[in-house]
Design a protein around this motif. Structure first.
Motif, short mmCIF file in Angstrom:
data_model
loop_
_atom_site.label_atom_id
_atom_site.label_comp_id
_atom_site.label_asym_id
_atom_site.label_seq_id
_atom_site.Cartn_x
_atom_site.Cartn_y
_atom_site.Cartn_z
N ASP A 184 0.86 -1.17 0.00
CA ASP A 184 0.00 0.00 0.00
C ASP A 184 0.91 1.23 0.00
OD1 ASP A 184 -1.49 2.30 1.11
OD2 ASP A 184 -3.10 0.86 1.42
N ALA A 185 0.79 2.08 -1.02
CA ALA A 185 1.70 3.22 -1.17
C ALA A 185 1.45 4.33 -0.16
CB ALA A 185 1.60 3.78 -2.59
N MET A 186 0.31 4.30 0.51
CA MET A 186 0.02 5.33 1.52
C MET A 186 0.48 4.92 2.91
SD MET A 186 -1.13 7.60 -0.43
CE MET A 186 -1.55 8.81 0.84
N THR A 187 0.36 3.63 3.22
CA THR A 187 0.67 3.16 4.57
C THR A 187 1.96 2.34 4.66
OG1 THR A 187 -0.55 1.07 4.33
CG2 THR A 187 -1.80 3.04 5.04
N GLY A 188 2.43 1.79 3.53
CA GLY A 188 3.59 0.91 3.54
C GLY A 188 3.26 -0.51 3.95
N GLU A 189 1.98 -0.82 4.12
CA GLU A 189 1.58 -2.18 4.51
C GLU A 189 1.75 -3.14 3.34
OE1 GLU A 189 -2.36 -4.61 6.18
OE2 GLU A 189 -2.44 -2.45 5.79
N GLU A 190 2.34 -4.30 3.62
CA GLU A 190 2.49 -5.33 2.59
C GLU A 190 1.14 -5.99 2.32
OE1 GLU A 190 4.57 -9.66 2.23
OE2 GLU A 190 5.89 -8.03 2.92
N GLN A 191 0.77 -6.07 1.05
CA GLN A 191 -0.50 -6.64 0.65
C GLN A 191 -0.36 -8.05 0.08
OE1 GLN A 191 -2.00 -3.71 -2.14
NE2 GLN A 191 -2.96 -2.52 -0.52
N LEU A 192 0.76 -8.35 -0.55
CA LEU A 192 0.92 -9.62 -1.24
C LEU A 192 2.40 -9.89 -1.46
CD1 LEU A 192 -0.52 -11.96 -2.85
CD2 LEU A 192 -0.32 -10.47 -4.87
N ALA A 193 2.79 -11.16 -1.36
CA ALA A 193 4.16 -11.58 -1.67
C ALA A 193 4.10 -12.72 -2.69
CB ALA A 193 4.90 -12.02 -0.42
#
Length: 267
Positions: A190-199
């Motif tokens: 997520d470009a706003m939070t830096g949370e990883e969404q998928l690997a």
């Protein structure tokens, strides 16, 4: 694009349009277009007394209007903002110790500031589609960073790779970032939070490069040795279609729980 010269070709006919640059002793390391197509930039590595630098051309007539050259300096991984008025580049001085990412205003060829993301090889310097944020990668710390272009402040740190990040790219909406790592993974953030969404994991070595398609539903990746290009489907409907084309049965209850939050897609 070669080591010491740069030419522009017509993609429809293959005809050479313009011989732009030739400088013995340099090694051209990167080229970039502004997203509006009006300007093109090239960067080069220097050596010894041979200057490295960057050069920018007007794509309507191929006249050069901005340039910076410094003896022994190396410029890598350049990026232009959407209208080609700003340029970001990773810089290594003659000492070989990286100094970070420089931001240049091109109409006056003025250095605005330097960002402390210290690459040790070619990484990423990419503006978001609106030109308001800058994405960088390439350091030994295994992270990618997003910066505010106007203030030079760090906004987001994306940390999760077990090794350096060779490349990173914004999606077309600027809402997600894809990163390519030496750990053999591609990660979506997520470009706003830096949370990883998928690997996404690729067996067999590092990933050198990633690129989104026009609507952000698919992602291309290139292996570190340049021999394997993969296309990844990211849209759920696309994934279901692909799965159904390969399955000779319905989804199991366990598969529905794992991949579809317990609700199986309709046939």
């Amino acid at each position: 694009l070669d080591t010491t010269w740069l030419r522009v070709y017509d993609t429809a006919t293959g005809a050479e349009l313009r011989f732009l640059l030739q400088k013995p002793g340099i090694s051209i390391s990167a080229i970039a277009f502004s997203s509006d197509g009006t300007r093109m930039a090239a960067a080069a590595r220097g050596s010894g007394t041979v200057p490295g630098g960057f050069w920018v051309w007007d794509a309507s007539n191929w006249n050069r209007f901005a340039a910076t050259e410094k003896a022994g300096y190396s410029y890598h991984s350049i990026g232009l903002n959407p209208d080609g008025t700003l340029l970001a580049a990773q810089v290594v001085p003659p000492s070989g110790v990286p100094v970070g990412v420089e931001m240049w205003e091109l109409d006056g060829t003025d250095l605005l500031y330097q960002l402390p993301h210290l690459p040790t090889w070619i990484g990423t310097s990419e503006f978001d589609p609106a030109g308001l944020r800058l994405l960088t990668s390439g350091g030994v710390d295994g992270v990618a960073r997003i910066w505010d272009v106007a203030t030079s402040q760090e906004l987001v740190v994306m940390r999760g790779h077990q090794g350096p990040v060779w490349h990173a790219a914004f999606d077309p909406a600027g809402s997600r970032v894809a990163t390519a790592g030496t750990d053999g993974t591609i990660r979506i953030w997520d470009a706003m939070t830096g949370e990883e969404q998928l690997a996404l994991t690729v067996a067999g070595g590092p990933i050198a490069w990633v690129a989104w398609n026009h609507d952000g539903t698919r992602l291309a990746s290139l292996s570190g040795d340049g021999t394997e290009l993969r296309i990844w489907a990211l849209d759920v409907d696309d994934l279901v279609t692909i799965a159904r084309s390969r399955l000779t049965r319905d989804f199991t209850a366990d598969e529905c729980r794992r991949y579809f939050a317990g609700s199986c897609p309709e046939a």
